[in-house]
Design an enzyme around this catalytic site. Structure first.
Site, PDB file in Angstrom:
ATOM      1  N   HIS A  14     -61.345  -3.426-107.525  1.00 32.77           N
ATOM      2  CA  HIS A  14     -61.720  -4.450-106.557  1.00 32.77           C
ATOM      3  C   HIS A  14     -62.746  -5.445-107.118  1.00 32.77           C
ATOM      4  O   HIS A  14     -62.501  -6.650-107.177  1.00 32.77           O
ATOM      5  CB  HIS A  14     -62.315  -3.786-105.311  1.00 32.77           C
ATOM      6  CG  HIS A  14     -61.434  -2.797-104.638  1.00 32.77           C
ATOM      7  ND1 HIS A  14     -60.337  -3.158-103.891  1.00 32.77           N
ATOM      8  CD2 HIS A  14     -61.491  -1.435-104.590  1.00 32.77           C
ATOM      9  CE1 HIS A  14     -59.752  -2.071-103.399  1.00 32.77           C
ATOM     10  NE2 HIS A  14     -60.434  -1.020-103.809  1.00 32.77           N
ATOM     11  N   ASP A  15     -63.900  -4.931-107.496  1.00 33.42           N
ATOM     12  CA  ASP A  15     -65.033  -5.801-107.820  1.00 33.42           C
ATOM     13  C   ASP A  15     -64.834  -6.694-109.040  1.00 33.42           C
ATOM     14  O   ASP A  15     -65.296  -7.841-109.043  1.00 33.42           O
ATOM     15  CB  ASP A  15     -66.301  -4.965-107.985  1.00 33.42           C
ATOM     16  CG  ASP A  15     -66.721  -4.291-106.690  1.00 33.42           C
ATOM     17  OD1 ASP A  15     -66.336  -4.787-105.614  1.00 33.42           O
ATOM     18  OD2 ASP A  15     -67.437  -3.277-106.747  1.00 33.42           O
TER      19      ASP A  15
END
Length: 314
Positions: free
Chosen positions: A243-244
């Site tokens: 995600h990040d």
């Protein structure tokens, strides 16, 4: 070279995001601020300091941020990231100085002193950035863009409608999205496509430096806490969702993603929809289209960027 400040809550995928930013020749990391989210604030702060030490980037200041969301009690993701927030690997002791300055003061001081605009990248709840925007509205024009991991156009991962980072501090997200500062949203619509698999972890380990071996160990643990959706057909294979790093990768190379300008609002009322990002996907409102919303990723090139990141630390 773009100047960036990363606001994070490390976190396994935050680790890859930080390593990616610190290795890139396209950006200069002028500071790291930490938020509470994946783990409690003291742990995320120390984790960021440990990752900076591992990367041998002690010149980058790391500053502790808010200890809890703006008006809600803190929720953490210990079931995903473990007791330390970075379970699965042995990390070095921090060597970067433990600054007493607040994230709010650091952001203000750094933006005020910069002759060029700075991009903010948030990979955790948006608490620190919201507090800064409220307390220093005169400095908004010094922000090039806010690229953040959070939200979703369709569905959630913490509640039926909300993604975790936004759910932790929906008021902060609401403040950021209403600030008028250009934003880029990397929500579940794209980050669930940013998957790495067992063979990718082994490729990272095979690069065989201290950072790559540690990152592979972290991903092994992260893989254990990744669940296959209940609706998946037999034989379905689900990778680890990175995600990040998406929020960082976009700033490094925007061509990796397909994004569209859209109006986005955050639900802050205490209902089943709390924390949802209401994305005007069909252009049905008169809201300002100040948010670039990501929906697709060039996965082979994204993975190549991760491998180049790991090789940088040889």
């Amino acid at each position: 070279m773009k100047k960036i400040i990363i606001d994070c809550d490390p976190g396994h995928d935050d680790a890859m995001a930080l390593f990616m930013a610190m290795a890139s020749s396209e950006v200069e990391v002028v500071g790291i601020t930490t938020s509470a989210g994946n783990q409690k604030p003291e742990k995320t702060f120390q984790n960021a300091r440990k990752l900076v030490a591992l990367a041998n980037k002690e010149e980058i200041p790391v500053v502790r941020g808010a200890s809890k969301p703006i008006r809600r009690e803190l929720i953490i993701a210990e079931e995903i990231h473990g007791e330390t927030g970075l379970d699965g690997a042995e990390l070095p002791n921090p060597t970067v100085p433990e600054l007493e300055q607040s994230a709010n003061d650091f952001l203000a001081e750094t933006l005020r002193a910069s002759e060029e605009k700075i991009t903010l990248i948030a990979t955790g709840p948006l608490t620190n950035i919201a507090i800064f925007l409220l307390s220093h509205p005169e400095l908004k024009e010094k922000i090039e863009m806010i690229s953040f991991m959070g939200g979703a156009c369709f569905g959630g991962n913490y509640s039926p409608h909300a993604e975790f980072n936004i759910f932790v501090d929906p008021e902060a997200a609401d403040i950021v999205l209403k600030s008028g500062v250009p934003t880029a949203m990397f929500g579940l619509d794209v980050t669930l496509k940013a998957q790495v698999f067992e063979n990718d972890i082994q490729d990272i380990r095979a690069i065989d430096n201290e950072v790559s071996r540690t990152m592979a160990d972290l991903l092994d643990f992260f893989n254990l806490t990744t669940t296959i959706p209940f609706w998946a057909e037999e034989g379905h294979v689900e990778g680890i969702h990175m995600h990040d790093p998406c929020a960082v990768a976009y700033v490094i190379d925007p061509t990796l993603f397909t994004v569209y300008p859209m109006a986005v609002e955050v639900e802050t009322s205490d209902t089943l929809a709390l924390g949802s990002t209401v994305v005007d996907y069909d252009d049905l409102s008169d809201g300002d289209k100040t948010t670039l919303v990501a929906f697709d990723i060039d996965l082979p090139r994204f993975k190549q960027l991760m491998m180049e990141t790991m090789a940088y630390y040889n």
